[in-house]
Write an enzyme that holds these catalytic residues in place. Structure first.
Site, mmCIF file in Angstrom:
data_model
loop_
_atom_site.group_PDB
_atom_site.id
_atom_site.type_symbol
_atom_site.label_atom_id
_atom_site.label_comp_id
_atom_site.label_asym_id
_atom_site.label_seq_id
_atom_site.Cartn_x
_atom_site.Cartn_y
_atom_site.Cartn_z
ATOM 1 C CG HIS A 14 -2.005 1.333 1.148
ATOM 2 N ND1 HIS A 14 -3.392 0.691 1.142
ATOM 3 C CD2 HIS A 14 -1.942 2.416 1.435
ATOM 4 C CE1 HIS A 14 -4.109 1.780 1.264
ATOM 5 N NE2 HIS A 14 -3.207 2.782 1.095
ATOM 6 C CG HIS A 38 -1.374 6.198 -2.272
ATOM 7 N ND1 HIS A 38 -2.378 6.049 -2.909
ATOM 8 C CD2 HIS A 38 -1.650 5.800 -0.931
ATOM 9 C CE1 HIS A 38 -3.516 5.639 -2.153
ATOM 10 N NE2 HIS A 38 -2.951 5.352 -0.953
ATOM 11 C CG HIS A 55 -7.719 3.698 0.251
ATOM 12 N ND1 HIS A 55 -7.118 3.432 -0.722
ATOM 13 C CD2 HIS A 55 -6.808 4.492 1.003
ATOM 14 C CE1 HIS A 55 -5.804 3.634 -0.740
ATOM 15 N NE2 HIS A 55 -5.740 4.538 0.276
ATOM 16 C CD GLU A 72 -7.314 6.493 5.359
ATOM 17 O OE1 GLU A 72 -7.785 6.812 4.335
ATOM 18 O OE2 GLU A 72 -5.684 6.980 5.495
ATOM 19 C CG ASP A 126 -1.303 5.576 3.131
ATOM 20 O OD1 ASP A 126 -1.871 5.261 2.015
ATOM 21 O OD2 ASP A 126 -2.461 6.318 3.770
ATOM 22 C CG ASP A 127 -0.064 8.893 0.853
ATOM 23 O OD1 ASP A 127 0.097 8.574 -0.370
ATOM 24 O OD2 ASP A 127 -0.898 8.606 1.761
HETATM 25 N N1 ADE Z 1 -4.697 8.909 -1.293
HETATM 26 C C1 ADE Z 1 -3.397 8.985 -0.961
HETATM 27 N N2 ADE Z 1 -3.080 8.551 0.287
HETATM 28 C C2 ADE Z 1 -4.716 8.369 0.803
HETATM 29 C C3 ADE Z 1 -5.094 7.907 2.000
HETATM 30 N N3 ADE Z 1 -4.436 7.648 3.100
HETATM 31 N N4 ADE Z 1 -6.399 7.825 2.105
HETATM 32 C C4 ADE Z 1 -6.986 8.009 1.180
HETATM 33 N N5 ADE Z 1 -6.784 8.359 -0.426
HETATM 34 C C5 ADE Z 1 -5.237 8.462 -0.374
HETATM 35 ZN ZN ZN Z 2 -3.657 4.893 0.916
#
Ligand code: ADE
Ligand code: ZN
Length: 324
Positions: free
Chosen positions: A12, A14, A188, A191, A269-270
Protein backbone atom coordinates in the site's frame (compact mmCIF):
# COMPACT_ATOMS: atom_id res chain seq x y z
CA UNK A 1 17.69 -5.01 15.37
CA UNK A 2 18.64 -3.26 12.15
CA UNK A 3 15.18 -2.53 10.79
CA UNK A 4 16.26 -1.36 7.36
CA UNK A 5 17.98 -4.69 6.66
CA UNK A 6 14.87 -6.84 7.16
CA UNK A 7 13.49 -7.79 3.71
CA UNK A 8 10.03 -6.32 3.21
CA UNK A 9 6.94 -6.43 1.04
CA UNK A 10 4.92 -3.23 0.70
CA UNK A 11 1.40 -3.46 -0.72
CA UNK A 12 0.00 0.00 0.00
CA UNK A 13 2.09 2.85 -1.36
CA UNK A 14 0.77 5.75 -3.41
CA UNK A 15 3.31 6.66 -6.07
CA UNK A 16 2.36 10.35 -6.05
CA UNK A 17 2.14 10.36 -2.24
CA UNK A 18 5.63 8.88 -1.97
CA UNK A 19 7.18 11.74 -3.97
CA UNK A 20 10.04 13.20 -1.94
CA UNK A 21 9.37 16.94 -1.34
CA UNK A 22 12.74 17.79 -2.93
CA UNK A 23 11.71 15.92 -6.08
CA UNK A 24 8.48 17.92 -6.40
CA UNK A 25 10.25 21.22 -5.59
CA UNK A 26 12.94 20.58 -8.22
CA UNK A 27 10.37 19.67 -10.87
CA UNK A 28 8.26 22.74 -10.02
CA UNK A 29 11.33 24.96 -10.40
CA UNK A 30 12.22 23.33 -13.75
CA UNK A 31 8.70 23.92 -15.06
CA UNK A 32 8.03 27.28 -13.42
CA UNK A 33 4.97 25.88 -11.59
CA UNK A 34 4.04 27.77 -8.38
CA UNK A 35 3.91 25.67 -5.21
CA UNK A 36 2.77 28.31 -2.69
CA UNK A 37 1.25 26.68 0.38
CA UNK A 38 2.43 23.16 -0.47
CA UNK A 39 5.58 23.19 1.71
CA UNK A 40 6.33 24.54 5.17
CA UNK A 41 9.48 26.46 6.19
CA UNK A 42 11.33 23.17 6.74
CA UNK A 43 10.43 21.97 3.25
CA UNK A 44 7.86 19.36 4.38
CA UNK A 45 4.39 19.00 2.86
CA UNK A 46 1.81 21.16 4.66
CA UNK A 47 -1.54 19.77 5.79
CA UNK A 48 -3.52 19.69 9.03
CA UNK A 49 -6.32 17.19 8.45
CA UNK A 50 -7.40 14.51 5.99
CA UNK A 51 -9.18 16.85 3.57
CA UNK A 52 -6.25 19.27 3.54
CA UNK A 53 -3.86 16.36 3.06
CA UNK A 54 -5.78 15.36 -0.09
CA UNK A 55 -5.73 18.98 -1.31
CA UNK A 56 -1.96 19.38 -0.84
CA UNK A 57 -1.43 15.98 -2.49
CA UNK A 58 -3.37 17.09 -5.57
CA UNK A 59 -1.51 20.43 -5.69
CA UNK A 60 1.85 18.60 -5.64
CA UNK A 61 0.61 16.33 -8.46
CA UNK A 62 0.16 19.39 -10.69
CA UNK A 63 3.91 19.41 -11.45
CA UNK A 64 3.81 15.78 -12.63
CA UNK A 65 2.98 16.37 -16.25
CA UNK A 66 4.82 14.12 -18.69
CA UNK A 67 5.51 10.37 -18.92
CA UNK A 68 9.15 11.24 -18.25
CA UNK A 69 8.16 12.99 -14.97
CA UNK A 70 6.37 9.83 -13.85
CA UNK A 71 9.28 7.62 -14.91
CA UNK A 72 11.64 9.77 -12.86
CA UNK A 73 9.25 9.61 -9.93
CA UNK A 74 9.12 5.79 -10.03
CA UNK A 75 12.95 5.70 -9.98
CA UNK A 76 13.15 8.14 -7.05
CA UNK A 77 10.56 6.24 -5.00
CA UNK A 78 12.18 2.85 -5.66
CA UNK A 79 15.59 4.21 -4.65
CA UNK A 80 14.04 5.23 -1.34
CA UNK A 81 12.36 1.84 -0.90
CA UNK A 82 15.64 -0.01 -1.45
CA UNK A 83 17.16 1.95 1.46
CA UNK A 84 14.49 0.38 3.66
CA UNK A 85 14.87 -3.20 2.48
CA UNK A 86 11.75 -3.39 0.32
CA UNK A 87 12.09 -6.26 -2.18
CA UNK A 88 8.52 -6.32 -3.54
CA UNK A 89 6.22 -3.35 -3.88
CA UNK A 90 2.79 -2.60 -5.30
CA UNK A 91 2.34 1.04 -6.24
CA UNK A 92 -1.00 2.81 -6.47
CA UNK A 93 -1.09 5.41 -9.19
CA UNK A 94 -4.01 7.46 -10.45
CA UNK A 95 -4.63 7.43 -14.22
CA UNK A 96 -6.46 10.75 -13.65
CA UNK A 97 -3.01 12.38 -13.46
CA UNK A 98 -1.65 10.47 -16.47
CA UNK A 99 -3.06 11.78 -19.72
CA UNK A 100 -6.62 12.80 -18.82
CA UNK A 101 -8.33 9.53 -19.71
CA UNK A 102 -6.83 9.06 -23.17
CA UNK A 103 -5.73 5.45 -23.78
CA UNK A 104 -2.81 6.30 -26.08
CA UNK A 105 -1.45 8.84 -23.59
CA UNK A 106 -1.97 6.45 -20.64
CA UNK A 107 0.06 3.79 -22.45
CA UNK A 108 2.92 6.28 -22.83
CA UNK A 109 2.88 7.04 -19.10
CA UNK A 110 2.72 3.35 -18.31
CA UNK A 111 5.64 2.60 -20.63
CA UNK A 112 7.81 5.23 -18.93
CA UNK A 113 6.88 3.97 -15.45
CA UNK A 114 7.37 0.33 -16.42
CA UNK A 115 10.81 1.06 -17.85
CA UNK A 116 11.84 2.72 -14.58
CA UNK A 117 10.39 -0.16 -12.55
CA UNK A 118 12.10 -2.82 -14.62
CA UNK A 119 15.47 -1.07 -14.20
CA UNK A 120 15.18 -1.45 -10.40
CA UNK A 121 16.19 -4.40 -8.23
CA UNK A 122 12.82 -4.06 -6.47
CA UNK A 123 10.06 -6.27 -7.91
CA UNK A 124 7.22 -3.88 -8.82
CA UNK A 125 3.55 -4.17 -9.73
CA UNK A 126 1.21 -1.26 -10.49
CA UNK A 127 -2.31 -0.82 -9.14
CA UNK A 128 -4.09 1.97 -11.02
CA UNK A 129 -6.57 3.57 -8.64
CA UNK A 130 -9.62 5.71 -9.10
CA UNK A 131 -10.09 8.67 -6.80
CA UNK A 132 -13.37 8.38 -4.90
CA UNK A 133 -14.14 12.09 -4.66
CA UNK A 134 -13.58 12.50 -8.43
CA UNK A 135 -16.78 10.45 -8.78
CA UNK A 136 -18.04 7.22 -10.41
CA UNK A 137 -17.81 8.50 -14.01
CA UNK A 138 -14.10 9.20 -13.76
CA UNK A 139 -13.67 5.91 -11.91
CA UNK A 140 -15.09 4.08 -14.95
CA UNK A 141 -12.57 5.83 -17.18
CA UNK A 142 -9.73 4.73 -14.86
CA UNK A 143 -11.10 1.19 -14.75
CA UNK A 144 -11.36 1.05 -18.53
CA UNK A 145 -7.75 2.23 -18.95
CA UNK A 146 -6.63 -0.34 -16.37
CA UNK A 147 -8.59 -3.15 -18.05
CA UNK A 148 -7.17 -2.23 -21.46
CA UNK A 149 -3.62 -2.42 -20.11
CA UNK A 150 -4.00 -5.38 -17.74
CA UNK A 151 -1.00 -7.69 -17.81
CA UNK A 152 2.62 -6.66 -17.70
CA UNK A 153 3.10 -4.71 -14.49
CA UNK A 154 -0.57 -3.70 -14.19
CA UNK A 155 -2.04 -6.41 -11.99
CA UNK A 156 -4.62 -4.68 -9.81
CA UNK A 157 -7.22 -1.95 -9.57
CA UNK A 158 -8.06 0.12 -6.51
CA UNK A 159 -9.76 3.16 -5.06
CA UNK A 160 -8.38 5.90 -2.80
CA UNK A 161 -9.54 9.42 -2.04
CA UNK A 162 -12.19 10.78 0.28
CA UNK A 163 -14.03 7.82 1.76
CA UNK A 164 -17.01 9.97 2.74
CA UNK A 165 -17.78 10.84 -0.91
CA UNK A 166 -20.44 8.75 -2.75
CA UNK A 167 -21.29 5.19 -1.72
CA UNK A 168 -19.16 2.14 -2.47
CA UNK A 169 -21.96 0.75 -4.68
CA UNK A 170 -21.55 3.72 -7.05
CA UNK A 171 -18.19 2.22 -8.03
CA UNK A 172 -19.40 -1.35 -8.59
CA UNK A 173 -19.43 -0.95 -12.39
CA UNK A 174 -15.78 0.21 -12.42
CA UNK A 175 -14.71 -2.65 -10.15
CA UNK A 176 -16.69 -5.20 -12.19
CA UNK A 177 -14.86 -4.04 -15.31
CA UNK A 178 -11.49 -4.41 -13.58
CA UNK A 179 -12.40 -7.87 -12.20
CA UNK A 180 -13.44 -9.08 -15.65
CA UNK A 181 -10.01 -8.00 -16.93
CA UNK A 182 -8.40 -10.30 -14.34
CA UNK A 183 -7.13 -7.54 -12.05
CA UNK A 184 -6.82 -7.99 -8.27
CA UNK A 185 -9.05 -5.61 -6.33
CA UNK A 186 -8.49 -3.39 -3.31
CA UNK A 187 -10.22 -0.29 -1.97
CA UNK A 188 -9.60 2.16 0.85
CA UNK A 189 -12.27 1.82 3.56
CA UNK A 190 -12.46 1.98 7.34
CA UNK A 191 -9.66 4.55 7.47
CA UNK A 192 -11.46 7.80 8.28
CA UNK A 193 -14.97 6.30 8.16
CA UNK A 194 -16.28 3.56 10.45
CA UNK A 195 -17.00 -0.17 10.02
CA UNK A 196 -20.08 0.28 7.81
CA UNK A 197 -17.77 1.69 5.11
CA UNK A 198 -15.81 -1.60 5.15
CA UNK A 199 -18.99 -3.70 5.03
CA UNK A 200 -20.35 -1.71 2.07
CA UNK A 201 -17.03 -2.00 0.26
CA UNK A 202 -16.83 -5.77 0.76
CA UNK A 203 -20.44 -6.25 -0.32
CA UNK A 204 -20.48 -3.91 -3.33
CA UNK A 205 -16.93 -4.17 -4.69
CA UNK A 206 -15.99 -7.75 -3.68
CA UNK A 207 -12.37 -6.82 -3.03
CA UNK A 208 -9.81 -9.30 -1.69
CA UNK A 209 -7.95 -6.52 0.15
CA UNK A 210 -8.97 -3.39 2.01
CA UNK A 211 -6.76 -0.30 2.22
CA UNK A 212 -6.50 0.39 5.96
CA UNK A 213 -9.76 -1.14 7.27
CA UNK A 214 -8.49 -0.45 10.78
CA UNK A 215 -11.73 1.03 12.08
CA UNK A 216 -13.24 -2.45 11.59
CA UNK A 217 -12.05 -2.98 15.17
CA UNK A 218 -15.15 -1.04 16.30
CA UNK A 219 -17.41 -3.91 15.13
CA UNK A 220 -16.60 -7.40 16.46
CA UNK A 221 -18.91 -9.05 13.88
CA UNK A 222 -16.98 -7.37 11.06
CA UNK A 223 -13.67 -8.46 12.58
CA UNK A 224 -14.95 -12.05 12.55
CA UNK A 225 -16.16 -11.67 8.96
CA UNK A 226 -12.78 -10.35 7.80
CA UNK A 227 -11.03 -13.29 9.47
CA UNK A 228 -13.55 -15.84 8.13
CA UNK A 229 -13.43 -14.54 4.56
CA UNK A 230 -9.65 -14.02 4.57
CA UNK A 231 -9.95 -10.43 3.40
CA UNK A 232 -6.53 -8.83 3.89
CA UNK A 233 -6.03 -5.42 5.50
CA UNK A 234 -3.29 -3.18 4.15
CA UNK A 235 -2.45 -1.56 7.47
CA UNK A 236 -0.44 1.68 7.56
CA UNK A 237 0.04 2.49 11.26
CA UNK A 238 2.21 5.61 10.82
CA UNK A 239 -0.31 7.10 8.39
CA UNK A 240 -3.21 6.43 10.79
CA UNK A 241 -1.28 8.01 13.66
CA UNK A 242 -0.28 11.07 11.60
CA UNK A 243 -3.93 11.58 10.57
CA UNK A 244 -5.01 11.36 14.23
CA UNK A 245 -7.09 8.19 13.86
CA UNK A 246 -5.08 6.59 16.70
CA UNK A 247 -2.79 8.38 19.13
CA UNK A 248 0.28 6.11 18.82
CA UNK A 249 1.50 2.60 17.95
CA UNK A 250 0.40 1.28 21.36
CA UNK A 251 -3.17 2.50 20.81
CA UNK A 252 -3.27 1.18 17.23
CA UNK A 253 -5.51 -1.90 16.71
CA UNK A 254 -3.01 -3.81 14.52
CA UNK A 255 -2.21 -6.31 17.30
CA UNK A 256 -5.87 -6.81 18.24
CA UNK A 257 -6.80 -7.41 14.60
CA UNK A 258 -3.94 -9.88 14.14
CA UNK A 259 -4.86 -11.70 17.37
CA UNK A 260 -8.45 -11.99 16.09
CA UNK A 261 -7.16 -13.87 13.03
CA UNK A 262 -7.43 -11.04 10.51
CA UNK A 263 -4.81 -11.29 7.76
CA UNK A 264 -2.85 -8.07 7.54
CA UNK A 265 0.20 -6.40 6.06
CA UNK A 266 2.25 -3.31 6.95
CA UNK A 267 2.86 -0.37 4.59
CA UNK A 268 3.59 3.36 4.65
CA UNK A 269 0.80 4.86 2.45
CA UNK A 270 2.37 8.28 1.67
CA UNK A 271 5.68 8.27 3.56
CA UNK A 272 6.91 11.89 3.27
CA UNK A 273 3.44 13.28 4.06
CA UNK A 274 3.28 11.19 7.22
CA UNK A 275 6.97 11.44 8.15
CA UNK A 276 7.45 7.70 8.00
CA UNK A 277 9.22 4.94 6.07
CA UNK A 278 9.18 1.13 6.21
CA UNK A 279 12.07 0.97 8.70
CA UNK A 280 10.28 3.46 10.98
CA UNK A 281 7.10 1.36 10.82
CA UNK A 282 8.94 -1.77 11.91
CA UNK A 283 10.81 0.18 14.60
CA UNK A 284 7.50 1.54 15.93
CA UNK A 285 5.89 -1.91 16.01
CA UNK A 286 8.94 -3.35 17.77
CA UNK A 287 9.11 -0.55 20.37
CA UNK A 288 5.37 -0.43 21.16
CA UNK A 289 4.27 -4.03 20.66
CA UNK A 290 7.50 -6.02 20.94
CA UNK A 291 7.25 -7.36 17.39
CA UNK A 292 10.37 -9.26 16.37
CA UNK A 293 11.89 -10.73 13.23
CA UNK A 294 9.48 -13.71 13.31
CA UNK A 295 6.49 -11.37 13.44
CA UNK A 296 7.82 -9.34 10.53
CA UNK A 297 8.54 -12.45 8.45
CA UNK A 298 4.98 -13.65 9.09
CA UNK A 299 3.59 -10.25 8.04
CA UNK A 300 5.66 -10.33 4.86
CA UNK A 301 4.56 -13.86 4.01
CA UNK A 302 0.93 -12.79 4.48
CA UNK A 303 1.59 -9.82 2.21
CA UNK A 304 3.13 -11.97 -0.52
CA UNK A 305 0.24 -14.43 -0.33
CA UNK A 306 -2.14 -11.48 -0.87
CA UNK A 307 -0.01 -9.87 -3.57
CA UNK A 308 -1.37 -9.23 -7.05
CA UNK A 309 1.30 -11.11 -8.98
CA UNK A 310 1.90 -14.48 -10.63
CA UNK A 311 2.66 -17.64 -8.62
CA UNK A 312 6.31 -17.82 -9.74
CA UNK A 313 7.01 -14.32 -8.48
CA UNK A 314 5.21 -15.11 -5.22
CA UNK A 315 7.29 -18.23 -4.68
CA UNK A 316 10.52 -16.37 -5.48
CA UNK A 317 9.68 -13.59 -3.02
CA UNK A 318 8.36 -15.94 -0.32
CA UNK A 319 11.70 -17.76 -0.35
CA UNK A 320 13.34 -14.52 0.84
CA UNK A 321 11.41 -14.55 4.14
CA UNK A 322 12.22 -16.87 7.02
CA UNK A 323 9.76 -19.65 7.74
CA UNK A 324 8.45 -19.85 4.16
N1 ADE B 1 -4.69 8.85 -1.34
C1 ADE B 1 -3.42 8.90 -0.93
N2 ADE B 1 -3.33 8.58 0.36
C2 ADE B 1 -4.57 8.30 0.79
C3 ADE B 1 -5.13 7.91 2.02
N3 ADE B 1 -4.38 7.71 3.10
N4 ADE B 1 -6.45 7.74 2.09
C4 ADE B 1 -7.22 7.95 1.01
N5 ADE B 1 -6.74 8.33 -0.17
C5 ADE B 1 -5.43 8.50 -0.29
ZN1 ZN C 1 -3.68 4.91 0.92
Amino acid sequence: MNFSEIPKTELHLHLEGAAPPDFIRRLAAEKGVGMDGVFDADGAYVWSDFVEFLRTYERACEVLKTPEDFGRLVSAVLKEQMVHGVIYTEMFLAPDFCGGGDLVAWKEYLAAMSEAAEASAVEVRFIPTCVRHFGPEQARVSARLSAETAGGLVTGFGMGGDESAHSAADFAYAFDMAREAGLGLTSHAGEVEGPSSVVETMDALKVSRIGHGVRSIEDPALVRRLADEGVVLEVCPGSNIALGIFTDYKAHPIAALRDAGVLLTVSTDDPPYFHTDMSAEYRGLHAALGWKRDDFDAINRAAMNAAFCDEDTKARMLARFNGA
